[in-house]
Write a protein that holds these residues in place. Structure first.
Motif, PDB file in Angstrom:
ATOM      1  N   ALA B 223      -0.665 -43.446  29.421  1.00  0.00           N
ATOM      2  CA  ALA B 223      -1.137 -43.112  30.766  1.00  0.00           C
ATOM      3  C   ALA B 223       0.052 -42.861  31.690  1.00  0.00           C
ATOM      4  O   ALA B 223       0.059 -41.915  32.494  1.00  0.00           O
ATOM      5  CB  ALA B 223      -2.022 -44.236  31.311  1.00  0.00           C
ATOM      6  N   GLY B 224       1.086 -43.687  31.576  1.00  0.00           N
ATOM      7  CA  GLY B 224       2.276 -43.553  32.422  1.00  0.00           C
ATOM      8  C   GLY B 224       3.007 -42.243  32.165  1.00  0.00           C
ATOM      9  O   GLY B 224       3.434 -41.549  33.094  1.00  0.00           O
ATOM     10  N   ALA B 225       3.143 -41.890  30.876  1.00  0.00           N
ATOM     11  CA  ALA B 225       3.807 -40.634  30.532  1.00  0.00           C
ATOM     12  C   ALA B 225       3.021 -39.453  31.099  1.00  0.00           C
ATOM     13  O   ALA B 225       3.599 -38.511  31.662  1.00  0.00           O
ATOM     14  CB  ALA B 225       3.928 -40.508  29.005  1.00  0.00           C
ATOM     15  N   GLY B 226       1.691 -39.518  30.976  1.00  0.00           N
ATOM     16  CA  GLY B 226       0.846 -38.452  31.517  1.00  0.00           C
ATOM     17  C   GLY B 226       1.007 -38.321  33.026  1.00  0.00           C
ATOM     18  O   GLY B 226       1.131 -37.205  33.554  1.00  0.00           O
ATOM     19  N   GLY B 227       1.051 -39.443  33.705  1.00  0.00           N
ATOM     20  CA  GLY B 227       1.226 -39.424  35.159  1.00  0.00           C
ATOM     21  C   GLY B 227       2.559 -38.823  35.557  1.00  0.00           C
ATOM     22  O   GLY B 227       2.663 -38.107  36.569  1.00  0.00           O
ATOM     23  N   ALA B 228       3.591 -39.113  34.756  1.00  0.00           N
ATOM     24  CA  ALA B 228       4.920 -38.565  35.047  1.00  0.00           C
ATOM     25  C   ALA B 228       4.915 -37.043  34.903  1.00  0.00           C
ATOM     26  O   ALA B 228       5.447 -36.317  35.764  1.00  0.00           O
ATOM     27  CB  ALA B 228       5.961 -39.188  34.110  1.00  0.00           C
ATOM     28  N   VAL B 229       4.312 -36.544  33.829  1.00  0.00           N
ATOM     29  CA  VAL B 229       4.235 -35.098  33.645  1.00  0.00           C
ATOM     30  C   VAL B 229       3.491 -34.464  34.816  1.00  0.00           C
ATOM     31  O   VAL B 229       3.921 -33.447  35.375  1.00  0.00           O
ATOM     32  CB  VAL B 229       3.525 -34.728  32.316  1.00  0.00           C
ATOM     33  N   TRP B 230       2.395 -35.092  35.204  1.00  0.00           N
ATOM     34  CA  TRP B 230       1.571 -34.523  36.279  1.00  0.00           C
ATOM     35  C   TRP B 230       2.361 -34.428  37.583  1.00  0.00           C
ATOM     36  O   TRP B 230       2.335 -33.407  38.266  1.00  0.00           O
ATOM     37  CB  TRP B 230       0.313 -35.366  36.490  1.00  0.00           C
ATOM     38  N   ALA B 231       3.086 -35.505  37.920  1.00  0.00           N
ATOM     39  CA  ALA B 231       3.862 -35.509  39.162  1.00  0.00           C
ATOM     40  C   ALA B 231       4.903 -34.388  39.142  1.00  0.00           C
ATOM     41  O   ALA B 231       5.100 -33.685  40.135  1.00  0.00           O
ATOM     42  CB  ALA B 231       4.541 -36.868  39.344  1.00  0.00           C
ATOM     43  N   LEU B 232       5.562 -34.215  37.980  1.00  0.00           N
ATOM     44  CA  LEU B 232       6.597 -33.177  37.886  1.00  0.00           C
ATOM     45  C   LEU B 232       5.971 -31.780  37.928  1.00  0.00           C
ATOM     46  O   LEU B 232       6.528 -30.854  38.521  1.00  0.00           O
ATOM     47  CB  LEU B 232       7.404 -33.364  36.595  1.00  0.00           C
ATOM     48  N   ALA B 233       4.772 -31.651  37.326  1.00  0.00           N
ATOM     49  CA  ALA B 233       4.104 -30.348  37.327  1.00  0.00           C
ATOM     50  C   ALA B 233       3.675 -29.971  38.744  1.00  0.00           C
ATOM     51  O   ALA B 233       3.722 -28.795  39.116  1.00  0.00           O
ATOM     52  CB  ALA B 233       2.898 -30.380  36.393  1.00  0.00           C
ATOM     53  N   GLN B 234       3.284 -30.982  39.532  1.00  0.00           N
ATOM     54  CA  GLN B 234       2.858 -30.724  40.910  1.00  0.00           C
ATOM     55  C   GLN B 234       4.054 -30.680  41.873  1.00  0.00           C
ATOM     56  O   GLN B 234       3.895 -30.321  43.033  1.00  0.00           O
ATOM     57  CB  GLN B 234       1.892 -31.805  41.397  1.00  0.00           C
ATOM     58  N   VAL B 235       5.249 -31.121  41.372  1.00  0.00           N
ATOM     59  CA  VAL B 235       6.463 -31.252  42.179  1.00  0.00           C
ATOM     60  C   VAL B 235       6.176 -32.119  43.406  1.00  0.00           C
ATOM     61  O   VAL B 235       6.683 -31.906  44.509  1.00  0.00           O
ATOM     62  CB  VAL B 235       7.008 -29.868  42.626  1.00  0.00           C
ATOM     63  N   PHE B 236       5.335 -33.115  43.198  1.00  0.00           N
ATOM     64  CA  PHE B 236       4.882 -33.928  44.318  1.00  0.00           C
ATOM     65  C   PHE B 236       4.146 -35.162  43.778  1.00  0.00           C
ATOM     66  O   PHE B 236       3.463 -35.087  42.761  1.00  0.00           O
ATOM     67  CB  PHE B 236       3.917 -33.091  45.182  1.00  0.00           C
ATOM     68  N   VAL B 237       4.306 -36.277  44.466  1.00  0.00           N
ATOM     69  CA  VAL B 237       3.522 -37.464  44.117  1.00  0.00           C
ATOM     70  C   VAL B 237       3.196 -38.215  45.409  1.00  0.00           C
ATOM     71  O   VAL B 237       4.033 -38.312  46.302  1.00  0.00           O
ATOM     72  CB  VAL B 237       4.269 -38.357  43.093  1.00  0.00           C
ATOM     73  N   ASP B 238       1.961 -38.657  45.539  1.00  0.00           N
ATOM     74  CA  ASP B 238       1.568 -39.442  46.727  1.00  0.00           C
ATOM     75  C   ASP B 238       0.554 -40.511  46.325  1.00  0.00           C
ATOM     76  O   ASP B 238       0.154 -40.571  45.145  1.00  0.00           O
ATOM     77  CB  ASP B 238       1.049 -38.519  47.834  1.00  0.00           C
ATOM     78  N   PRO B 239       0.144 -41.392  47.237  1.00  0.00           N
ATOM     79  CA  PRO B 239      -0.743 -42.507  46.843  1.00  0.00           C
ATOM     80  C   PRO B 239      -2.084 -42.059  46.273  1.00  0.00           C
ATOM     81  O   PRO B 239      -2.784 -42.857  45.653  1.00  0.00           O
ATOM     82  CB  PRO B 239      -0.945 -43.275  48.153  1.00  0.00           C
ATOM     83  N   GLU B 240      -2.432 -40.795  46.467  1.00  0.00           N
ATOM     84  CA  GLU B 240      -3.663 -40.292  45.861  1.00  0.00           C
ATOM     85  C   GLU B 240      -3.586 -40.318  44.328  1.00  0.00           C
ATOM     86  O   GLU B 240      -4.592 -40.180  43.639  1.00  0.00           O
ATOM     87  CB  GLU B 240      -3.954 -38.866  46.340  1.00  0.00           C
ATOM     88  N   ASN B 241      -2.362 -40.464  43.780  1.00  0.00           N
ATOM     89  CA  ASN B 241      -2.211 -40.576  42.331  1.00  0.00           C
ATOM     90  C   ASN B 241      -2.827 -41.868  41.792  1.00  0.00           C
ATOM     91  O   ASN B 241      -2.919 -42.041  40.583  1.00  0.00           O
ATOM     92  CB  ASN B 241      -0.729 -40.499  41.924  1.00  0.00           C
TER      93      ASN B 241
END
Lengths: 246, 322
Positions: B223-241
């Motif tokens: 799950a953590g690896a998936g979240g990391a890919v997603w953040a990098l793909a969006q070039v953005f991360v916020d508490p909505e994650n």
């Protein structure tokens, strides 16, 4: 003194109720001990204490000379004690074979603790021994009561334990199933060299298969001796209040 | 027996082929298609992770998205920290940080596992949900993590969807293989025993505490690896994650496919997207409401999901669908 299991002054209280009081007991290797007593006498509680489901408030339990009270249930199981349940508890969503494989994979040192592949072979051998060979791929929730009881016995046996605790292995079975189970129990001792403690209400049967009978009443041990002596013990007869002891 | 011999069965062969076919998708050079499958693979990976805990051990990890969010923030924090230090764009692929996202999620799982896995049933579900809310609140309020605005990463890396796609594909395949392998080793049999009857498992020599913690840590990694890919793909991360939507989505996908099976999360993610596409066109704002109804219908009438139902009603498929 060579006892495989030794209880010294074991006591267990639940709030104000003393379920087991100051019970001492020694079981010799390859012995079959019948544990009887009226409902609520503390038989199942004693099993729960031996297997580590509960910890005794007082007293000591030794298995093969090693203190086991205070160990967790899984640690005690790994030292070579297995049990069956009064109300059967097979793993319902697993096949008969998988149930027995769990027994073998988490078995005791020696023959037990097998890899899953070897465990399947071991489980199939045990199923043949039990006469359940044709049911290997059946989900265990689909078995009838007699088969479920044999499954529990098999799940315990695949672990190759030194001591087996059977909690009402015969209750609810038909007369022919009882004959089959009695035959199995004597073969488990004779052919596999196990030690057994059996809780049972079917008096005629328990008297026949046990080397020795231990009687619990209100959590206390009131008698301990050969079946024919126990059957005539006035204290025991009184505890059962006129129940035919045969 | 080697891993290779274990995989010479219909389910792993079919899935390996399916993953190989999916690897061709970016060759079409269609950004919309890439984006669609990126979202699908993200859900699939999360569903594999969730299935390891819920499907294998029976513990309802309702706040499972916390690991995904932590993975995302790990990647986000690393990219911003390194980017600021070198005052510019990262000189290496930021996706190399993905495994670290998984490791941080696993470390967090290891810390909370012992207390939280002592709680059983619905109380465990509530506890995991609360953990997720607590972590979300922390990221919402601590300025270092960007607070409510989150962490924009575009100063330090460029938007690249194709590598994100391949990273998710690789981790999806790894999650499938891990699931498949786990069910065939001692750990899997211990977990199945816990799923069926935890007390009996203990009296049969299963170290239930250890096994529950192990699977929790393994699942958190994916799950953590998936979240990391997603953040990098969006070039953005916020508490909505740490938001609830994905928590529901992965439960629906898992239930649709088949809880506790290794094929289920793969199929479930595809069915989920098919249904979602149909619903979104007609009911753009209400589609999640329908998924509530779908969960109830599955739980009541098809508790085994598609794979479970096929296994039950077509006896020949029992040995094939795993």
């Amino acid at each position: 003194m060579g006892a495989i299991l030794e209880l010294q002054g074991v006591t267990k209280r639940f709030g104000g109720l003393t379920a087991v009081r100051d019970v001492s007991l020694a079981v010799a290797p390859r012995e079959i001990v019948g544990l009887i007593g009226p409902n609520g006498a503390g038989k199942t509680t004693l099993f729960n204490l031996i297997t580590g489901v509960y910890r005794p408030d007082d007293g000591r339990i030794r298995f093969n000379g090693e203190r086991t009270d205070g160990l967790s249930a899984y640690q005690i199981a790994r030292r070579g004690i297995r049990r069956t349940y009064q109300v059967v508890r097979p793993f319902p969503e697993m096949t008969v074979l998988e149930n027995l494989m769990v027994g073998a994979i988490f078995g005791t040192p020696g023959q037990g603790r097998l890899l899953p592949v070897e465990a399947a072979a071991q489980a199939r051998r045990t199923l043949e021994f039990l006469g359940l060979g044709g049911r290997a791929e059946t989900l265990s929730k689909h078995l009838n009561l007699g088969e479920k009881k044999r499954l529990e016995l098999g799940r315990a046996l695949t672990a190759d334990p030194a001591l087996l605790l059977l909690d009402e292995a015969l209750a609810g079975l038909t007369p022919s199933e009882i004959d089959h189970a009695v035959d199995l129990i004597s073969r488990i001792r004779r052919e596999l060299g196990k030690t057994l403690i059996i809780v049972e209400h079917v008096m005629r049967t328990i008297m026949k298969i046990s080397d020795r009978i231990v009687v619990l009443h209100h959590g206390e041990k009131i008698a301990d001796g050969p079946p024919d002596v126990i059957a005539r013990d006035p204290q025991v007869v009184e505890a059962y209040l006129g129940e035919a002891m045969l | 027996m080697t891993l290779l011999a274990l995989c010479a069965r219909p389910t792993p062969i079919a899935l390996l082929l399916a993953f190989a076919v999916m690897a061709l998708i970016p060759l079409a050079r269609n950004p919309e298609l890439n984006g669609y499958f990126l979202t699908l693979l993200d859900l699939m990976l999360l569903t594999y992770s969730l299935n390891m805990v819920v499907g294998f051990s029976g513990y309802l990890s309702f706040g499972h998205i916390v690991f995904w969010g932590l993975g995302g923030y790990t990647a986000g924090m690393l990219v911003t920290t390194i980017g600021r230090a070198i005052a510019g764009e990262l000189t290496f692929s930021p996706y190399l940080l993905v495994p670290l996202g998984g490791l941080v999620a696993s470390a967090f799982a290891a810390v909370i596992a012992y207390p939280i896995l002592r709680i059983r049933g619905a109380y465990f579900a509530i506890a995991t949900f609360s953990v997720n809310l607590a972590v979300q609140t922390i990221f919402f309020n601590v300025p270092v993590f960007g607070g409510a605005e989150g962490l924009p990463l575009k100063r330090f890396m460029s938007y690249q969807i194709v590598p994100a796609f391949y990273w998710l594909l690789a981790f999806g395949l790894l999650a499938f293989l891990s699931s498949y392998l786990i069910l065939r080793i001692k750990l899997g049999y211990g977990l199945l025993a816990i799923l069926n009857d935890e007390d009996v498992a203990q009296t049969m020599g299963v170290n239930t505490t250890l096994y529950k913690i192990l699977i929790y840590i393994i699942a958190a990694f994916f799950a953590g690896a998936g979240g990391a890919v997603w953040a990098l793909a969006q070039v953005f991360v916020d508490p909505e994650n740490f938001g609830i939507t994905r928590s529901i989505e992965m439960f629906v996908a898992m239930l649709l496919g088949g809880v506790g099976t290794t094929l289920g999360p793969f199929i479930g993610a595809f069915i989920y997207f098919a249904i979602k596409d149909l619903l979104i066109i007609r009911f753009p704002h209400l589609h999640l409401v329908f998924f509530g109804g779908i969960i109830m219908i599955i739980v009541l009438f098809v508790p085994g999901g598609l794979v479970g139902a096929l296994r039950q009603h077509v006896p020949g498929l029992r040995r094939i669908l795993e």
